[in-house]
Design an enzyme around this catalytic site. Structure first.
Site, mmCIF file in Angstrom:
data_model
loop_
_atom_site.group_PDB
_atom_site.id
_atom_site.type_symbol
_atom_site.label_atom_id
_atom_site.label_comp_id
_atom_site.label_asym_id
_atom_site.label_seq_id
_atom_site.Cartn_x
_atom_site.Cartn_y
_atom_site.Cartn_z
ATOM 1 C CD GLU A 174 -3.188 -0.824 2.063
ATOM 2 O OE1 GLU A 174 -2.973 -0.166 3.085
ATOM 3 O OE2 GLU A 174 -4.288 -1.356 1.826
ATOM 4 C CD GLU A 332 -4.348 -5.648 2.574
ATOM 5 O OE1 GLU A 332 -5.050 -4.924 3.302
ATOM 6 O OE2 GLU A 332 -3.118 -5.509 2.480
HETATM 7 C C1 GLA Z 1 -4.236 -2.291 4.889
HETATM 8 C C2 GLA Z 1 -2.893 -2.969 5.043
HETATM 9 C C3 GLA Z 1 -2.936 -4.179 5.898
HETATM 10 C C4 GLA Z 1 -3.869 -3.993 7.072
HETATM 11 C C5 GLA Z 1 -5.230 -3.615 6.565
HETATM 12 C C6 GLA Z 1 -6.269 -3.492 7.650
HETATM 13 O O1 GLA Z 1 -4.962 -2.711 3.836
HETATM 14 O O2 GLA Z 1 -2.306 -3.286 3.812
HETATM 15 O O3 GLA Z 1 -1.623 -4.432 6.366
HETATM 16 O O4 GLA Z 1 -3.368 -2.973 7.876
HETATM 17 O O5 GLA Z 1 -5.118 -2.370 5.950
HETATM 18 O O6 GLA Z 1 -7.527 -3.183 7.119
#
Ligand code: GLA
Length: 715
Positions: A174, A332
């Site tokens: 991210e 995710e």
């Molecule tokens: C982000 C991060 C993860 C986690 C999620 C929680 O997407 O990439 O490591 O922290 O948020 O929702």
């Protein structure tokens, strides 16, 4: 929907691709849908790992992301390394048929690095240091951070280049989640280089930034800074360029990691997880996508958002468009509640399935979660997971297992492309950044909210719309496939874009321009001669003033097709029109009573319309219905379920797959379906009898029909 059946556009992944492989009921080397999660085994004793892989197999998990936050364990000190535990994790996963999306582990620098080099820590606009204690505490432009991080990337790539579990590289994590805007001295130096490349000479920068205003003329490059805390409104073009630069700086970092990975393992695809969701706006992902081999996205359902389903659908669609309508990777989402909202709403029964299948409908070939096993410690211990605190004897895990089985049964969808809609809604990061700067007629307009309002209005009419990155208008194929193109709040319109949209409308398209559009050029300078300057001639309108409305204030809208009580809010324009312009609605009250609020006009072979305020949801739906009808677009859904069911489609070379998504809690029936049958095992309990589809609340059904049937005339 437009059907493109040319074989060239039908995706065939190479055999080494993560979306190809064996599975529970799949022969080796067939396209498959991936299913899995972030897997953080370093948080658990090794005795737990065997249990993990047993349960992963039970759930049909075939890929996991590993090592994302492992830097401090892989390199405990500046000159010691420990890969043994990660070797064992990868071996175990491979022995159990689970592929690995291996992270480069650079997301969060270890304490020894920031102790040794505090100069890698980001600085906010107030000059405050962002200290360790959370994560992602690094400057995107820090040469020191880059030296250590890229050494780690190389070390990991060399060590695992030939590991059979390695399916995909996961760059950092991210990028820009917490560190997109850094105002440090490193950032200042990199910003100057970026500006030199953009403008060449200081005179060009001074002109673009309008520095004659407020005595801001620069005489050397060293005087230029990021837009740090200032006494009053900082220079808008400086702010806009800093947003552009900040996105580019992270992209540059992505490319630096990617190049190392490509050099060492040319056949292993590289991804990084984008955050196309909610109000995340720092990264211009339309400009990033070509730098990765597979587009990945993280999306979290925003339970407190008024239009949460629509936001999910919008983001999934935009991700698919950024990916060129090729399959993409949902890296995710969550099985249930997250931990980072003020109130973390739990998912309703059936919602995990509905949300996942909505992503699939928009082109996701991988459905993954954060995370595999719910943590017992740390800031995310109350964040849901595939395997919750309570263990395998749980509603969540049973739902996860059931959905895994459904994905296996939907394997034939892998590699199919999404079908282009007939309506395109333009989306542009430059306009997002520039339109939300300070010192505007109103601070109440929100770019994403406006774009989503139009998407929601299309859904309310049972129509699918694509969220189209604005660069598409300038690409070879352009917007030709769209019969109706909507430009919500397209504030910043460079000359070439104005020309392309003008051409689109005059050569047979229908361009609808929303309020607060067409106002500024590429440097955020206003087009003079009347608003909206970039589209004034095309629309045949001319506005002299803005008429913003106070929060909560509305103005009546009167016009054909609009119900009694229709309103506009936030902004009005005092529009005068050329004689050939049709006035579709006028303001009833407000700053400009009786003035045209919605206009339309035939231009060349096409049409151009202007909506000069922010209509309420019902009025906007009525306007979209009218614009669509003018463009010859009708909903394939029966009237009774429009706004309740979304219909999205993917297609292979031979078949079309129709996703009927009931996004409400109430059961619905969709009649009139011919030539199509249910695919998969549908544990959501939909049924299709005599052309009538019964969908329970939050139910999603996937139907297949052959393209031959389609060309023979079935609807
Ligand atoms: C982000 C991060 C993860 C986690 C999620 C929680 O997407 O990439 O490591 O922290 O948020 O929702």
């Amino acid at each position: 929907m437009t059907h493109d059946t040319s074989p060239a556009r039908w995706v065939r992944w190479p055999a080494a691709h993560p979306l190809v492989g064996g599975g529970r009921s799949l022969p080796a080397n067939t396209p498959r849908l991936a299913y899995g999660a972030d897997y953080n085994p370093e948080q658990w004793p090794e005795t737990v790992w065997a249990d993990d892989v047993r349960l992963m197999r039970e759930a049909g998990v075939n890929i996991v992301s590993v090592g994302i936050f492992s830097w401090a364990l892989l390199q405990p000190t500046i000159d010691t390394w420990d890969f043994a535990w990660l070797d064992r994790v990868l071996d175990l996963l491979h022995a159990n048929g689970i592929a690995v999306d291996l992270a480069t582990a650079t997301a969060s620098p270890p304490p020894w690095l920031t102790e040794l080099h505090p100069e890698v820590l980001p600085v906010n606009r107030l000059g405050e240091t962002i200290w360790p204690g959370g994560r992602q505490q690094w400057r995107p432009t820090s040469p020191v951070f880059r030296r250590y991080a890229l050494a780690l990337v190389e070390k990991i790539a060399l060590r695992y280049a030939d590991h059979p579990a390695l399916a995909l590289w996961h760059v950092n994590n991210e990028l820009g989640c917490h560190n997109v805007y850094d105002y440090s001295d490193d950032a200042a130096a990199a910003f100057r280089l970026w500006l030199q490349a953009r403008y060449g000479a200081l005179t060009a920068l001074n002109r673009a930034w309008g520095t004659a205003f407020w005595s801001q003329n620069y005489s050397t490059w060293t005087q230029i800074l990021p837009p740090r805390l200032a006494g009053t409104h900082p220079n808008p073009t400086q702010q806009l360029d800093f947003a552009r630069f900040s996105s580019d700086a992270l992209k540059d970092y992505l490319v630096a990691e990617r190049d190392i990975l490509r050099q060492i393992t040319p056949s292993v695809p590289v991804t990084t997880n984008f955050m196309v969701m909610g109000e995340v706006k720092g990264m211009d992902y339309a400009g990033w996508a070509s730098e990765v081999d597979i587009v990945s996205n993280d999306h979290y359902f925003l339970g407190s958002y008024p239009l949460a389903f629509e936001e999910l659908s919008f983001s999934a669609n935009l991700t698919g468009q950024i990916a060129g309508r090729n399959p993409w990777f949902l890296m995710e989402h969550s099985t249930g509640a997250v931990n980072w909202q003020p109130v973390n709403v739990v998912k309703a029964p059936g919602q995990l399935r509905r949300d996942s299948l909505t992503h699939l409908a928009h082109g996701a070939d991988a459905i993954c979660f954060f995370q595999w096993r719910q943590s017992l410690a740390g800031a995310e211990k109350f964040h849901s997971a595939m395997l919750p605190h309570v263990g395998e004897d749980s509603k969540v895990f049973r739902g996860v297992v059931d959905f895994g089985a459904e994905l296996v049964a939907l394997a034939e969808l892998a590699g199919t492309r999404t079908v282009q809609a007939r309506i395109g809604i333009l989306f542009d990061w430059d306009s997002w950044w520039a339109s939300e700067l300070d010192s505007h007629p109103t601070d109440q307009l929100r770019y994403k909210v406006e774009a989503m309002a139009w998407y929601t209005a299309a859904l309310a009419n049972g129509l699918q719309a694509d969220i189209v990155p604005v660069g598409t208008a300038l690409a070879d194929a352009g917007l030709a496939g769209y019969d109706l193109v909507i430009a919500p709040m397209l504030y910043l319109v460079p000359n070439a874009l104005a020309a392309a949209l003008d051409d689109y409308a005059r050569s047979g398209g229908h361009l609808v321009v929303g309020a607060f559009s067409g106002l500024a050029d590429i440097d955020d300078h206003v087009y003079s001669g009347g608003y909206p300057g970039a589209f004034r001639d095309l629309l045949g309108v001319r506005a002299e003033e803005f008429g913003p409305l106070l929060p909560g204030q509305t103005v009546g809208l009167e016009g054909t097709g609009l119900a009694q009580g229709a309103t506009g809010s936030l902004l009005t324009h005092d529009v005068t029109v050329l004689p050939d312009v049709e006035v579709l609605a006028r303001y009833d009250g407000g700053p400009f009573p009786g003035v045209p609020a919605v206009t339309g006009r035939i231009v060349g072979a096409g049409r151009a319309s202007f909506v000069a305020t922010v209509p309420d949801a019902v009025a906007l739906a009525a306007l979209v219905e009218r614009f669509a009808a003018q463009s010859g677009i009708d909903s394939p859904l029966p009237a009774a379920v429009r706004g309740t069911v979304q219909l999205a489609a993917r297609q292979s070379y031979t078949h079309e797959y129709l996703f009927y998504i009931n996004h409400t809690m109430e059961a619905v029936r969709v009649g009139g379906i011919r030539g199509a049958g249910l695919v998969g095992i549908d544990l959501g309990q939909s049924s299709l009898t005599d052309g009538e589809l019964a969908l329970p609340g939050l139910g999603v059904a996937v139907l297949r029909r052959s393209l031959e049937t389609l060309s023979a005339g079935a609807v």
